[in-house]
Write a protein that holds these residues in place. Structure first.
Motif, PDB file in Angstrom:
ATOM      1  N   TYR A  18       0.820  -1.208   0.000  1.00  0.00           N
ATOM      2  CA  TYR A  18       0.000   0.000   0.000  1.00  0.00           C
ATOM      3  C   TYR A  18       0.853   1.257   0.000  1.00  0.00           C
ATOM      4  O   TYR A  18       0.459   2.271  -0.586  1.00  0.00           O
ATOM      5  CB  TYR A  18      -0.979  -0.004   1.177  1.00  0.00           C
ATOM      6  N   LYS A  19       2.017   1.243   0.617  1.00  0.00           N
ATOM      7  CA  LYS A  19       2.904   2.405   0.581  1.00  0.00           C
ATOM      8  C   LYS A  19       3.431   2.644  -0.840  1.00  0.00           C
ATOM      9  O   LYS A  19       3.549   3.784  -1.273  1.00  0.00           O
ATOM     10  CB  LYS A  19       4.077   2.238   1.553  1.00  0.00           C
ATOM     11  N   ILE A  22       0.682   4.197  -2.943  1.00  0.00           N
ATOM     12  CA  ILE A  22       0.505   5.627  -2.689  1.00  0.00           C
ATOM     13  C   ILE A  22       1.391   6.434  -3.629  1.00  0.00           C
ATOM     14  O   ILE A  22       0.952   7.433  -4.204  1.00  0.00           O
ATOM     15  CB  ILE A  22       0.835   5.969  -1.219  1.00  0.00           C
ATOM     16  N   GLN A  31      -4.754   8.516  -2.594  1.00  0.00           N
ATOM     17  CA  GLN A  31      -3.583   8.442  -1.734  1.00  0.00           C
ATOM     18  C   GLN A  31      -3.969   8.372  -0.263  1.00  0.00           C
ATOM     19  O   GLN A  31      -3.382   7.610   0.507  1.00  0.00           O
ATOM     20  CB  GLN A  31      -2.670   9.641  -1.980  1.00  0.00           C
ATOM     21  N   GLU A  32      -4.955   9.161   0.145  1.00  0.00           N
ATOM     22  CA  GLU A  32      -5.408   9.118   1.536  1.00  0.00           C
ATOM     23  C   GLU A  32      -6.038   7.768   1.876  1.00  0.00           C
ATOM     24  O   GLU A  32      -5.827   7.234   2.968  1.00  0.00           O
ATOM     25  CB  GLU A  32      -6.416  10.246   1.805  1.00  0.00           C
ATOM     26  N   ASN A  35      -3.271   5.269   2.168  1.00  0.00           N
ATOM     27  CA  ASN A  35      -2.508   5.516   3.384  1.00  0.00           C
ATOM     28  C   ASN A  35      -3.240   4.972   4.609  1.00  0.00           C
ATOM     29  O   ASN A  35      -2.617   4.425   5.523  1.00  0.00           O
ATOM     30  CB  ASN A  35      -2.235   7.011   3.552  1.00  0.00           C
TER      31      ASN A  35
END
Length: 100
Positions: A18-19, A22, A31-32, A35
């Protein structure tokens, strides 16, 4: 107990996934959302690591360290879960709204 190292590894891999996603995304809402998902898996990683710490060593020091990790992991996962639910709803609204 082989289950905890497997859960730790899965949580860590999903956190890294997931990083990386992003960085690949250009949309701030996406992106939020990603995150918040990464925070959820970071919390589960810390939580399972704390449990594994105590199960493996079984000393008073590892108990205290494990309790700190479990507490931080629960807090991080809870914050990630709440943010994920919020941004999931916003993401669904964004997807269904007509594009201008």
């Amino acid at each position: 107990m082989i289950i905890f190292p497997i859960l730790i590894l899965i949580s860590f891999v999903l956190y890294i996934y997931y990083k990386v996603m992003i960085v690949r995304s250009n949309d701030p809402l996406t992106q939020e959302y990603l995150n918040s998902k990464s925070k959820l898996f970071l919390g589960s990683f810390i939580f399972f690591f704390g449990i594994n710490q105590y199960v493996f060593y079984q000393t008073k020091l590892s108990l205290f360290v494990g309790l700190v990790f479990i507490t931080l992991g629960i807090f991080q996962a809870q914050q990630g879960w709440k943010a994920s639910k919020h941004y999931r709803a916003e993401f669904q609204k964004h997807r269904t709204s007509p594009q201008s």
